[in-house]
Design a protein around this motif. Sequence first.
Motif, mmCIF file in Angstrom:
data_model
loop_
_atom_site.group_PDB
_atom_site.id
_atom_site.type_symbol
_atom_site.label_atom_id
_atom_site.label_comp_id
_atom_site.label_asym_id
_atom_site.label_seq_id
_atom_site.Cartn_x
_atom_site.Cartn_y
_atom_site.Cartn_z
ATOM 1 N N VAL A 315 -20.055 30.918 44.103
ATOM 2 C CA VAL A 315 -19.545 29.556 44.283
ATOM 3 C C VAL A 315 -18.377 29.552 45.269
ATOM 4 O O VAL A 315 -18.337 28.742 46.204
ATOM 5 C CB VAL A 315 -19.119 28.950 42.932
ATOM 6 C CG1 VAL A 315 -18.324 27.662 43.146
ATOM 7 C CG2 VAL A 315 -20.342 28.659 42.077
ATOM 8 N N VAL A 316 -17.427 30.448 45.082
ATOM 9 C CA VAL A 316 -16.263 30.478 45.961
ATOM 10 C C VAL A 316 -16.659 30.907 47.368
ATOM 11 O O VAL A 316 -16.159 30.360 48.358
ATOM 12 C CB VAL A 316 -15.178 31.402 45.384
ATOM 13 C CG1 VAL A 316 -14.004 31.534 46.349
ATOM 14 C CG2 VAL A 316 -14.689 30.862 44.045
ATOM 15 N N VAL A 317 -17.559 31.870 47.483
ATOM 16 C CA VAL A 317 -18.023 32.296 48.804
ATOM 17 C C VAL A 317 -18.663 31.122 49.543
ATOM 18 O O VAL A 317 -18.428 30.927 50.742
ATOM 19 C CB VAL A 317 -19.017 33.471 48.682
ATOM 20 C CG1 VAL A 317 -19.829 33.637 49.964
ATOM 21 C CG2 VAL A 317 -18.265 34.760 48.379
ATOM 22 N N CYS A 318 -19.467 30.324 48.859
ATOM 23 C CA CYS A 318 -20.099 29.169 49.507
ATOM 24 C C CYS A 318 -19.061 28.191 50.027
ATOM 25 O O CYS A 318 -19.207 27.628 51.118
ATOM 26 C CB CYS A 318 -21.036 28.461 48.531
ATOM 27 S SG CYS A 318 -22.579 29.336 48.219
ATOM 28 N N PHE A 324 -18.518 27.418 58.395
ATOM 29 C CA PHE A 324 -19.199 28.292 59.350
ATOM 30 C C PHE A 324 -20.718 28.196 59.238
ATOM 31 O O PHE A 324 -21.418 28.268 60.243
ATOM 32 C CB PHE A 324 -18.772 29.747 59.125
ATOM 33 C CG PHE A 324 -17.295 29.946 59.039
ATOM 34 C CD1 PHE A 324 -16.504 29.790 60.157
ATOM 35 C CD2 PHE A 324 -16.688 30.266 57.837
ATOM 36 C CE1 PHE A 324 -15.129 29.963 60.087
ATOM 37 C CE2 PHE A 324 -15.319 30.443 57.744
ATOM 38 C CZ PHE A 324 -14.539 30.285 58.877
ATOM 39 N N ALA A 325 -21.228 28.095 58.029
ATOM 40 C CA ALA A 325 -22.673 28.023 57.797
ATOM 41 C C ALA A 325 -22.934 26.892 56.791
ATOM 42 O O ALA A 325 -23.189 27.141 55.621
ATOM 43 C CB ALA A 325 -23.204 29.357 57.280
ATOM 44 N N PRO A 326 -22.846 25.648 57.235
ATOM 45 C CA PRO A 326 -22.835 24.514 56.296
ATOM 46 C C PRO A 326 -24.128 24.319 55.528
ATOM 47 O O PRO A 326 -24.107 23.786 54.419
ATOM 48 C CB PRO A 326 -22.541 23.314 57.196
ATOM 49 C CG PRO A 326 -22.965 23.745 58.566
ATOM 50 C CD PRO A 326 -22.685 25.207 58.634
ATOM 51 N N PHE A 327 -25.256 24.739 56.076
ATOM 52 C CA PHE A 327 -26.531 24.429 55.425
ATOM 53 C C PHE A 327 -26.852 25.406 54.299
ATOM 54 O O PHE A 327 -27.166 25.002 53.181
ATOM 55 C CB PHE A 327 -27.651 24.400 56.469
ATOM 56 C CG PHE A 327 -27.452 23.307 57.488
ATOM 57 C CD1 PHE A 327 -27.735 21.996 57.180
ATOM 58 C CD2 PHE A 327 -26.954 23.599 58.748
ATOM 59 C CE1 PHE A 327 -27.533 20.980 58.101
ATOM 60 C CE2 PHE A 327 -26.744 22.597 59.683
ATOM 61 C CZ PHE A 327 -27.037 21.290 59.356
ATOM 62 N N ALA A 329 -24.732 27.349 52.829
ATOM 63 C CA ALA A 329 -23.664 27.232 51.842
ATOM 64 C C ALA A 329 -23.915 26.050 50.917
ATOM 65 O O ALA A 329 -23.700 26.139 49.698
ATOM 66 C CB ALA A 329 -22.310 27.088 52.543
ATOM 67 N N ASP A 330 -24.378 24.945 51.470
ATOM 68 C CA ASP A 330 -24.629 23.764 50.646
ATOM 69 C C ASP A 330 -25.826 23.987 49.723
ATOM 70 O O ASP A 330 -25.815 23.579 48.559
ATOM 71 C CB ASP A 330 -24.868 22.544 51.540
ATOM 72 C CG ASP A 330 -24.764 21.241 50.772
ATOM 73 O OD1 ASP A 330 -23.768 21.052 50.042
ATOM 74 O OD2 ASP A 330 -25.690 20.415 50.873
ATOM 75 N N TRP A 331 -26.848 24.653 50.233
ATOM 76 C CA TRP A 331 -28.045 24.912 49.411
ATOM 77 C C TRP A 331 -27.693 25.752 48.190
ATOM 78 O O TRP A 331 -28.011 25.384 47.059
ATOM 79 C CB TRP A 331 -29.118 25.615 50.251
ATOM 80 C CG TRP A 331 -30.188 26.241 49.412
ATOM 81 C CD1 TRP A 331 -31.025 25.610 48.532
ATOM 82 C CD2 TRP A 331 -30.511 27.632 49.337
ATOM 83 N NE1 TRP A 331 -31.861 26.526 47.926
ATOM 84 C CE2 TRP A 331 -31.568 27.768 48.401
ATOM 85 C CE3 TRP A 331 -30.029 28.765 49.985
ATOM 86 C CZ2 TRP A 331 -32.128 29.010 48.100
ATOM 87 C CZ3 TRP A 331 -30.589 29.994 49.686
ATOM 88 C CH2 TRP A 331 -31.634 30.106 48.751
ATOM 89 N N ILE A 332 -27.021 26.879 48.398
ATOM 90 C CA ILE A 332 -26.693 27.767 47.281
ATOM 91 C C ILE A 332 -25.712 27.084 46.337
ATOM 92 O O ILE A 332 -25.839 27.173 45.110
ATOM 93 C CB ILE A 332 -26.144 29.106 47.796
ATOM 94 C CG1 ILE A 332 -27.217 29.852 48.604
ATOM 95 C CG2 ILE A 332 -25.666 29.978 46.637
ATOM 96 C CD1 ILE A 332 -26.737 31.160 49.214
ATOM 97 N N GLU A 339 -23.716 20.267 42.824
ATOM 98 C CA GLU A 339 -22.912 19.416 43.700
ATOM 99 C C GLU A 339 -22.893 19.977 45.117
ATOM 100 O O GLU A 339 -23.051 21.176 45.325
ATOM 101 C CB GLU A 339 -21.475 19.319 43.175
ATOM 102 C CG GLU A 339 -21.362 18.720 41.779
ATOM 103 C CD GLU A 339 -19.937 18.749 41.272
ATOM 104 O OE1 GLU A 339 -19.077 19.340 41.952
ATOM 105 O OE2 GLU A 339 -19.685 18.180 40.196
ATOM 106 N N SER A 340 -22.657 19.075 46.086
ATOM 107 C CA SER A 340 -22.572 19.503 47.478
ATOM 108 C C SER A 340 -21.294 20.290 47.709
ATOM 109 O O SER A 340 -20.214 19.918 47.232
ATOM 110 C CB SER A 340 -22.594 18.292 48.413
ATOM 111 O OG SER A 340 -22.310 18.687 49.751
ATOM 112 N N VAL A 341 -21.405 21.358 48.461
ATOM 113 C CA VAL A 341 -20.227 22.158 48.772
ATOM 114 C C VAL A 341 -19.245 21.376 49.618
ATOM 115 O O VAL A 341 -18.028 21.606 49.578
ATOM 116 C CB VAL A 341 -20.637 23.469 49.484
ATOM 117 C CG1 VAL A 341 -21.067 23.211 50.926
ATOM 118 C CG2 VAL A 341 -19.513 24.490 49.446
#
Length: 606
Positions: A315-318, A324-327, A329-332, A339-341
């Motif tokens: 969760v924190v890594v996302c 940097f990697a919004p897609f 990160a949001d998926w995971i 909820e959305s990251v």
Amino acid sequence: WGTPLPVWVCDADDSHITSVGSFADLATRSGGPLPDAFDPHKPFIDKYEWDCRCGGRMRRTAEVIDTWFDSGSMPFAQWHYPFENRAQFESHYPADFIAEGVDQTRGWFYSLLAIATGLADDLPNNAIAPGSGVTSIGAAPYRSVVVNDMVLDATGVKMSKSKGNAVDVWAVIPRHGVDAIRLFLVTSSQVWIPRRFDESAMREKAGRFLITLKNIYSGIFAKYASFGWQPSGEDPAPAQRPPIDRWVLARLATVEREVDRLLEEYDATLAATLLLEFVDDDVSKWYVRQSRARFYDIDGADNRAAFATLHEVLVVVCRLLAPFAPFVADWIHRELTGESVHLASYVREGRALGDGALEGAMTHIRMLARLGRSARESVGIRVRQPLQTAVCVVPGAEHSALQPLLPLLAGELNVKAITFATSANSLVRLSAKPNYRSLGKKVGKSMPLAAKAVEALTAEALVAFEAGAPLAVSVGNESHLLAPEDLIITRHASGDLVVSGDGGYFVAIDPTITAELRREGIARDLISRIQRMRKDAGLAVSDRIILRVTGDPDVVDAARAHEEWIGSEVLARSIFVGEAALQGQQAMDAVDLDGLAARIALTKED
């Protein structure tokens, strides 16, 4: 096709000039209200005229404003300042930063600065510090400027359509994904340095990282959590979890704090690089690898601790990864939390501080693990072959701080016992040869005699020399004080131990393989091969099996000696070893276990 210059000039005397400052001003001067559908652009604006005091006619000048003036007016125009929204404007001005291409600094950067300077004291948040002696500083429209340099092709040449080396982004995105491209561009170099766009390098770095992250989530966490784990009060509190859980959470807190600090300083490259290294080196290659067996069940306190820890790490890594990697990160993050990251706080409120002592102790353990593996490799002993002892030397460390982590090191090195030595004197003996280039400058033609004197130096003298004691050699009637660069010091293992060292760290392993250790090594090979057969057969991780093993006498002996352990590792309800395995079982896979022939069969239990 541009903003009309709001300047009206008299057609009878061009020294009569009026600048119109608002729609209301224009309505007053033109003699009537503006229509509801008023359009201030050309050609509509040009119909508004009025009489000059000299008898001439005031007409709008034909020029339009350079489009960069629009951009430079953005901070004010977006709030329609100063006509309205003063509070909103004051709360947003000046900008924390603007991003500017190095080839466009005469555009947005300059126009923002020029317009804000013109408005000067009419702009908020430009108070002068009392007693500074400064009477006016104008208006700074941004606190920081991040200037990105050019993207070059793989050979370092600036991309150009005329040269045919420009990259078609719409062809690259389907091959690699937007996240990989973003990560590559951010991590390959600081944004203010030109960087080469190389698809092979992008696959190697950014692509490999995204695969690693996906494997941690999908291949470990989601795969095994699907058997019923959910965050709950049954999960042990962090302070009650095993040392490796507490360590990775401490590392997470340290990385979270450092990534946040680096982004506050606009160093996205170091921030992203630190995060990628944490996921790859700390989480994937150490934490997950050391904890893998803990995810095979969900009921025990140790299992729940592992799941809760990895859940928090992901969760924190996302959240840290989202810029940097919004897609991905949001998926995971959605899978983990629902909820959305991008609606979550970037860093946790009241987040835990790192544990420097635990992080330092684990650094020592990981260094010893690397050296222990190196010692094994130097004599060709596989990691699956258990050994009896390892003796370790850790410079400047309290051995008591390392004790809770020793089971990790023992498992990593596959040794039965680990002991510490205060120095490597009993593990290695030192010898020296002269560095001819360095020492020759001091002794000249006496170099042959100096070389013999160096080679005659005792191991005790060399140990003291490395610790900082002075050391000299006598050549004829002269004594020459030695410097570290004058000697090439070599270490040799003492006795039968195999030693590997680096920077004051040493690991010595006993390479003796007894009959009991060899049987255990064969059993480990059996377990590894059976697990592979389970996977190839498409069995679920929870499926129980019936196992049959036969082969060379050493294989049979090892299987019988460790039958219970093998069964627990491969989830075998029943095990048949030796001749009993052949009865009624025709199809058995022939395998090679490091030179030993074995035949294995497994069937899913009904």
